[in-house]
Scaffold this active site. Structure first.
Site, PDB file in Angstrom:
ATOM      1  NE  ARG A 442      -4.300   1.717   1.789  1.00 16.93           N
ATOM      2  CZ  ARG A 442      -5.005   2.532   2.555  1.00 16.93           C
ATOM      3  NH1 ARG A 442      -4.578   2.848   3.753  1.00 16.93           N
ATOM      4  NH2 ARG A 442      -6.144   3.027   2.138  1.00 16.93           N
ATOM      5  CE  LYS A 475     -11.012   2.683  10.782  1.00 16.73           C
ATOM      6  NZ  LYS A 475     -11.840   2.993   9.614  1.00 16.73           N
ATOM      7  CG  ASP A 477      -6.305   1.407   9.490  1.00 16.33           C
ATOM      8  OD1 ASP A 477      -6.235   0.171   9.590  1.00 16.33           O
ATOM      9  OD2 ASP A 477      -6.892   1.986   8.553  1.00 16.33           O
ATOM     10  CB  CYS A 525      -8.799  -0.466  12.285  1.00 15.56           C
ATOM     11  SG  CYS A 525      -9.118  -0.644  10.523  1.00 15.56           S
ATOM     12  CG  ASP A 547     -11.154  -2.384   5.239  1.00 17.70           C
ATOM     13  OD1 ASP A 547     -11.529  -1.726   6.218  1.00 17.70           O
ATOM     14  OD2 ASP A 547     -10.044  -2.225   4.689  1.00 17.70           O
TER      15      ASP A 547
HETATM   16  C1  DGJ Z   1      -8.287   0.643   6.221  1.00 16.03           C
HETATM   17  C2  DGJ Z   1      -9.469   0.690   7.139  1.00 16.03           C
HETATM   18  O1  DGJ Z   1      -9.931  -0.571   7.422  1.00 16.03           O
HETATM   19  C3  DGJ Z   1     -10.532   1.566   6.516  1.00 16.03           C
HETATM   20  O2  DGJ Z   1     -11.682   1.549   7.316  1.00 16.03           O
HETATM   21  C4  DGJ Z   1      -9.988   2.950   6.357  1.00 16.03           C
HETATM   22  O3  DGJ Z   1      -9.708   3.485   7.618  1.00 16.03           O
HETATM   23  C5  DGJ Z   1      -8.740   2.923   5.502  1.00 16.03           C
HETATM   24  N1  DGJ Z   1      -7.783   1.969   6.003  1.00 16.03           N
HETATM   25  C6  DGJ Z   1      -8.103   4.261   5.422  1.00 16.03           C
HETATM   26  O4  DGJ Z   1      -6.926   4.258   4.762  1.00 16.03           O
END
Ligand code: DGJ
Length: 727
Positions: A442, A475, A477, A525, A547
């Site tokens: 990514r 959040k 991630d 996440c 997701d």
């Molecule tokens: C992955 C997450 O699971 C999504 O919900 C979102 O926050 C994206 N990343 C953002 O880049």
């Protein structure tokens, strides 16, 4: 609960009202496993182990040709003395020797709980909640001491971890040190695992053992969407509601390894721990190494019974902080509605519609920091983008809160974009080999959390944004896995420690930040449920489940996740149709009913909806608030299995038993419709329950034993929710 040592049989019996776990000392030095299952009053060796002189068996006691470690059911087997099954440990000494001989050296029983240091674990709030047995094993030749820890609780739960102390003068290399090993005397089991992929997490796989081995593992740096550090062992006859099952789950978020291995004489070995692949830890003289903790849960009430125990334990004694008991806010997340195209103006507009709909928290997802207009740049530079937010982040947060909704933001702290100020300044802060160009995923690289300077930077960068108090949700991630394992911070001989040090580094950052900001709700996440594990739950009380927001796919994902994790920990959002991941169109009603089985959120541009849709959303949110306590803190029952049926169904029972929320989703419509009968669970058979919408009254016995039927709807993906009140 209690733990007793029986001098006559040299056995340890850990028990409570539900379970018993028995081990014994053989030949004054080996620790063998005797029993794990339903509570027995005492262990008098009715099911004792018989040893025979068998072919190819090595005899550690030269005077006894019948005794071999290859046939002994072991508690923590090593290698090199004749047990050729999978070992629980492998060490290497400076002379290159990898043999060890650990012998029983003593025990201690204490009230309360002992836990692995600097690792997430099940905790107790008082010593009355648990009892702990510590068994010492010593290798006198090598000067090593091994402690095996077992904690038993009131519920059908036992936790285990292992600690090794180097009492010698030399460095010892740990190649493998699992958290648990358990030998069962039989083999006629079905094994349950939870595996999948990004956007298809926690598929439920069940198969019968056939004399070979089943391995679950991750070497991705995280527990991963592909696998789960969990093994379910059950009888062939075990169903959702009945039968014997035990589950083992590792409280860890990094590389793990687990196996179920059949022994040659009808036995089964179950193991779980840190993945030995590429793992090598240097234990210096005087140092100690603790493994992560494994949770063992036992039930005779099928998979549902096992899940209920995990849910109670994880909700009450793994989750921490003020949100443990707090109802979670209904949120609106900007991601699927706007992706990177966010700005102050758009967020304020969203805030207005959010307030109108009854939403309580507005989450600004990815795209808010300097130059972040796509996923190619800026990770690591945690400063707001001036063009998108001319008045700054804090001002925006303030304005949003003034409108009457809380404000939260997205971070991906463990990452850096090669195109960022942070990378320019600190190219040596990333995980990479010195020899090769680091592999991107990514478009990003992973920060080396083994390096304390990196950890300090992240703590400072996040604290700066959170300290103002206007941001009440984060959040967290994590969107790629670890490649090119190499750390510029670690010495040559410590490179094999990197994966575990990464996880320890992450845990230490989370410990600090969650303690520093107790009023911030953290949601974990990893591209959805890529790190939905009990380790993260210890720091963050909820996780973005997947997701994949398609309501039909979610049926399986949420069903699989619920095997271990309580619904209050599952983020579930209503998104736009056609769905962005699979292109499917489902009704707003169905999307809501599926999302309302977890922490409800919306993730779409509300401004694009019709007035009718907005009205429906308002009603949904108002209804969710009425059932929220039940959904988030009640008991959850799976009533139908979307992996094998054309439907899914579940019901919740509130903590006080007064509210029942029943939901059913018919997946594909059929012309020759089979009228489904769903039997509710967890009700009081003698009580009367009123359908709050129609006023109809049914007996709890009727709803549970005769069940309710769902009328035919000539449409795919139709869903029904019925709320009952106990009269
Ligand atoms: C992955 C997450 O699971 C999504 O919900 C979102 O926050 C994206 N990343 C953002 O880049």
């Amino acid at each position: 609960m209690n733990i007793v040592y029986d001098e006559e049989y040299k056995s340890f019996h850990l028990y409570n009202e539900k379970i018993s776990y028995v081990m014994k000392i053989e030949k004054n030095c080996y620790l063998s496993h005797c029993y794990f299952g339903k509570r027995i009053r005492r262990w008098n060796e009715a099911a004792k182990m018989y040893y025979y002189d068998r072919g190819f068996c090595a005899n550690p006691d030269e005077t006894d040709r019948t005794f071999s470690l290859d046939t002994m059911p072991g508690e923590y087997p090593d290698f090199g003395q004749g047990d050729f099954r999978s070992p629980a440990m492998e060490l290497e000494f400076q002379d290159g020797d990898r043999n060890t001989r650990f012998h029983y050296a003593g025990y201690q029983i204490s009230a309360g709980k002992l836990s692995p240091e600097k690792l997430p674990h099940v905790y107790v709030e008082s010593d009355k909640e648990a009892m702990t047995l510590e068994i010492w094993m010593k290798d006198e030749v090598r000067g090593l001491r091994l402690s095996l820890y077992y904690t038993i609780y009131e519920d059908a739960v036992l936790t285990r971890f292992v600690s090794i102390k180097n009492e010698s003068e030399d460095i010892v290399k740990i190649h493998r040190l699992l958290s648990m090993s358990l030998d069962l005397g039989e083999q006629d089991y079905d094994i349950l695992t939870l595996g999948g992929a990004h956007t298809e997490e926690k598929n439920v796989y069940r198969r019968h053992l056939l004399g070979d081995s089943i391995v679950v593992e991750s070497s991705r740096g995280t527990s991963s969407p592909q696998a789960t550090p969990f093994l379910g062992i059950m009888r062939k006859e075990t169903t959702e509601e009945q039968g014997e099952v035990f589950g083992a789950n590792l409280i860890y978020s990094g590389n793990f390894w687990g196996c179920v291995q059949c022994g040659q004489y009808g036995t089964t070995r179950v193991q779980l721990g840190i993945n030995p692949f590429q793992f090598c830890w240097n234990l210096k003289p005087g140092e100690q190494f603790d493994t992560p903790e494994t949770v063992l849960v036992y039930s005779t009430e099928g998979l549902g019974g096992m899940s209920a125990i995990f849910h109670r334990l994880y909700r009450k004694r793994v989750c921490r902080g003020k949100f443990r008991e707090k109802e979670r806010p209904v949120l609106l997340n900007s991601w699927e509605g706007m992706y990177f195209a966010i700005s102050e103006e758009k967020m304020l507009e969203l805030a207005d519609t959010a307030v109108e709909a009854g939403i309580e928290l507005l989450v600004m997802d990815d795209g808010w920091f300097r130059g972040r207009n796509s996923d190619t740049t800026s990770l690591g530079d945690w400063i707001e983008d001036q063009e998108k937010f001319p008045e700054g982040l804090q001002k925006l947060a303030e304005k949003v809160r003034e409108k009457g909704v809380e404000f939260g933001i997205w971070f991906e702290p463990e990452m850096v974009s090669p195109e960022s100020e942070l990378y320019k300044k600190h190219p040596d802060w990333v995980i990479r080999s010195k020899r090769y160009r680091p592999i991107r995923s990514r478009n990003q690289l992973v920060l080396d959390l083994a390096n304390p300077e990196v950890r300090e930077y992240l703590i400072e960068a996040l604290s700066k944004i959170l300290k103002n108090g206007n941001i009440t949700y984060v959040k967290w991630d994590m969107n790629r896995h670890l490649t090119d394992l190499g750390s510029a911070f670690l010495n040559r001989e410590n490179q094999g420690e990197l994966s575990h040090r990464y996880v320890l580094g992450l845990y230490s950052i989370l410990e600090y930040l969650t303690e520093m900001f107790p009023d911030v709700l953290f949601e974990s996440c990893s591209s959805g449920g890529g790190r939905f594990d009990a380790g993260m739950l210890y720091y963050m009380p909820q996780t973005w489940t997947s997701d994949n927001t398609d309501a039909v796919c979610r049926l399986k994902i949420q069903h699989g996740t619920s095997m271990l994790f309580p619904t209050v920990s599952m983020g579930a959002h209503v998104s736009a149709v056609p769905n962005h991941q699979v292109g499917r169109t489902t009704s707003l009603e169905t999307r809501y009913i599926v999302a309302a089985a977890g922490n409800l959120g919306y993730e779409l541009d509300l401004q694009k909806l019709s007035q009718d849709e907005m009205e429906l959303i308002k009603k949904q949110i108002a209804q969710y608030k009425r059932i929220r306590r039940t959904v988030q803190f009640g008991a959850y029952y799976r009533l139908a299995d979307p992996f094998s049926e054309n439907q899914s169904a579940w019901n919740f029972v509130s903590e006080d038993g007064k509210q029942i929320v029943f939901s059913h989703v018919q997946i594909l419509a059929r012309s020759a419709y089979r009228i489904p009968t769903l039997r509710l669970r967890g009700l009081d058979p003698k009580a009367e329950y009123k359908n709050v919408e129609t006023g109809e009254v049914f007996g709890g016995d009727e709803l549970m034993y005769a069940g309710i039927t769902i009328p035919r709807v000539r449409q795919d993906f139709s869903a029904t929710m019925i709320i009952f009140e106990k009269m």
